[in-house]
Scaffold this active site. Sequence first.
Site, short mmCIF file in Angstrom:
data_model
loop_
_atom_site.label_atom_id
_atom_site.label_comp_id
_atom_site.label_asym_id
_atom_site.label_seq_id
_atom_site.Cartn_x
_atom_site.Cartn_y
_atom_site.Cartn_z
N HIS A 87 0.90 -1.20 -0.02
CA HIS A 87 -0.12 -0.01 0.00
C HIS A 87 0.95 1.21 0.06
O HIS A 87 2.15 1.03 0.03
CB HIS A 87 -0.90 0.05 1.05
N GLU A 91 1.24 3.66 2.30
CA GLU A 91 2.39 3.98 3.29
C GLU A 91 3.36 3.03 3.29
O GLU A 91 4.59 3.76 3.60
CB GLU A 91 1.55 3.88 4.52
N TRP A 148 -16.39 8.03 -37.30
CA TRP A 148 -16.09 8.31 -35.80
C TRP A 148 -17.08 9.62 -35.55
O TRP A 148 -16.70 10.84 -36.80
CB TRP A 148 -14.80 8.40 -35.51
N ASP A 170 -21.21 -3.42 -34.13
CA ASP A 170 -20.03 -2.66 -33.99
C ASP A 170 -18.77 -3.69 -34.04
O ASP A 170 -17.73 -3.12 -34.28
CB ASP A 170 -19.96 -1.83 -33.20
N LEU A 227 -13.48 -3.27 -27.19
CA LEU A 227 -13.81 -2.93 -25.65
C LEU A 227 -12.75 -2.89 -24.51
O LEU A 227 -12.92 -3.07 -23.44
CB LEU A 227 -15.08 -3.56 -25.19
N SER A 248 -29.15 -11.10 -22.97
CA SER A 248 -30.21 -11.86 -22.17
C SER A 248 -30.33 -13.26 -22.99
O SER A 248 -30.68 -14.18 -22.29
CB SER A 248 -31.51 -11.20 -22.37
N LEU A 275 -30.07 -0.50 -24.47
CA LEU A 275 -29.53 -0.68 -23.12
C LEU A 275 -29.45 0.45 -22.15
O LEU A 275 -29.65 0.53 -21.26
CB LEU A 275 -28.39 -1.61 -23.15
#
Length: 370
Positions: free
Chosen positions: A54, A56, A177, A207, A211, A229, A303
Amino acid sequence: MNAAPAAAPMREALSLAEFAIGLSEPNPRVGCVITAPDGRVIGRGHTQHAGGPHAEVMALRDLRERGESTQGATVHVTLEPCSHHGRTPPCCDALIDAGVARVVFALEDPNPLVAGQGAARLRAAGIVVESGPFADESRELNIGFFSRMQRGRPWVRMKAAVSLDGRTALNNGASQWITGAAARADGHAWRRRAGAVLTGVGTVLDDNPRLDVRLVETAHQPLRVIVDSRLETPPGARILDAPGQVLIYCAQPEPTRQAALIERGAEISVVAGPTGKVDLPTMLADLARRGVNELHVEAGHRLNGSFVREGLVDEFLVYVAPKLLGIGRELAAFGPLERLDESLALRFHSVTPIDGDLRILARPAAPASA
């Protein structure tokens, strides 16, 4: 040497915390600066990958490598030092063992395993503890972590590129685009922030996106999520070729299709809602259990409309191009509304020029549903 202004070390700690973006998930992004009694910076660090040191601990290592002493030192950290054993030992124990004199943190850790206990342990060890400076900035940097800890769901950010008349695509679906290269690269920087990037099967079919994060450097790829779905994602979809994991949520089992997608490396999760589609709130709760802090939604208008109708969007990230497209597809398909006061009221959080386009960050005037 004159002591550094009190705000300067915490401001630097926040800058260090930004280096944990795309690295520390699902842990919060934390930065730490240690100063000597005369104000000199003698140690710096930020949170590493999950399971790694971390902020610290990294700052203490830096201090020791410089040959500096912790006697009389002040630790400036952007989040309360942790007090529990997770993948690493408690940071408050490391600070106590180091013998620092004072700890200043920006914000209390919302993790119920910490939540003030770190500060209490430090005080019990005789260390002066203060909190509060740059709390808003620290929370913004970790807005998804706070959402997951306090609401049990990720912070949902919906991204879209639109024309000045609000179109995300032409009527025939053409969308590449609308905005320029700089805006697209900026969008990838926001993908890098996310624990998961989500789209719908309609976007996969229309498309065929990857991603993933490509236009900016990243330490790891976020989880890619498809809402599908009826499990119509083709096994040959490019999203399954990109590096990293893919998770597909469906509403009913389809053994043959599932087997083909699992063979391509995807994980399938059945989350059925009462309408026969994926239950979005249940999906968000599941993503939170998987450690997703920020969910970056890049989906189609249908969506998107479902997320908006169900009150699940915390933030809209919209890139606006200075062009008109006329008849085309909208950002989110919902309504029709009967009255103007039924609209989703937003407030601008920021408006930033990105080369020839505008980046708008807007949040609902009323918080999204928990």
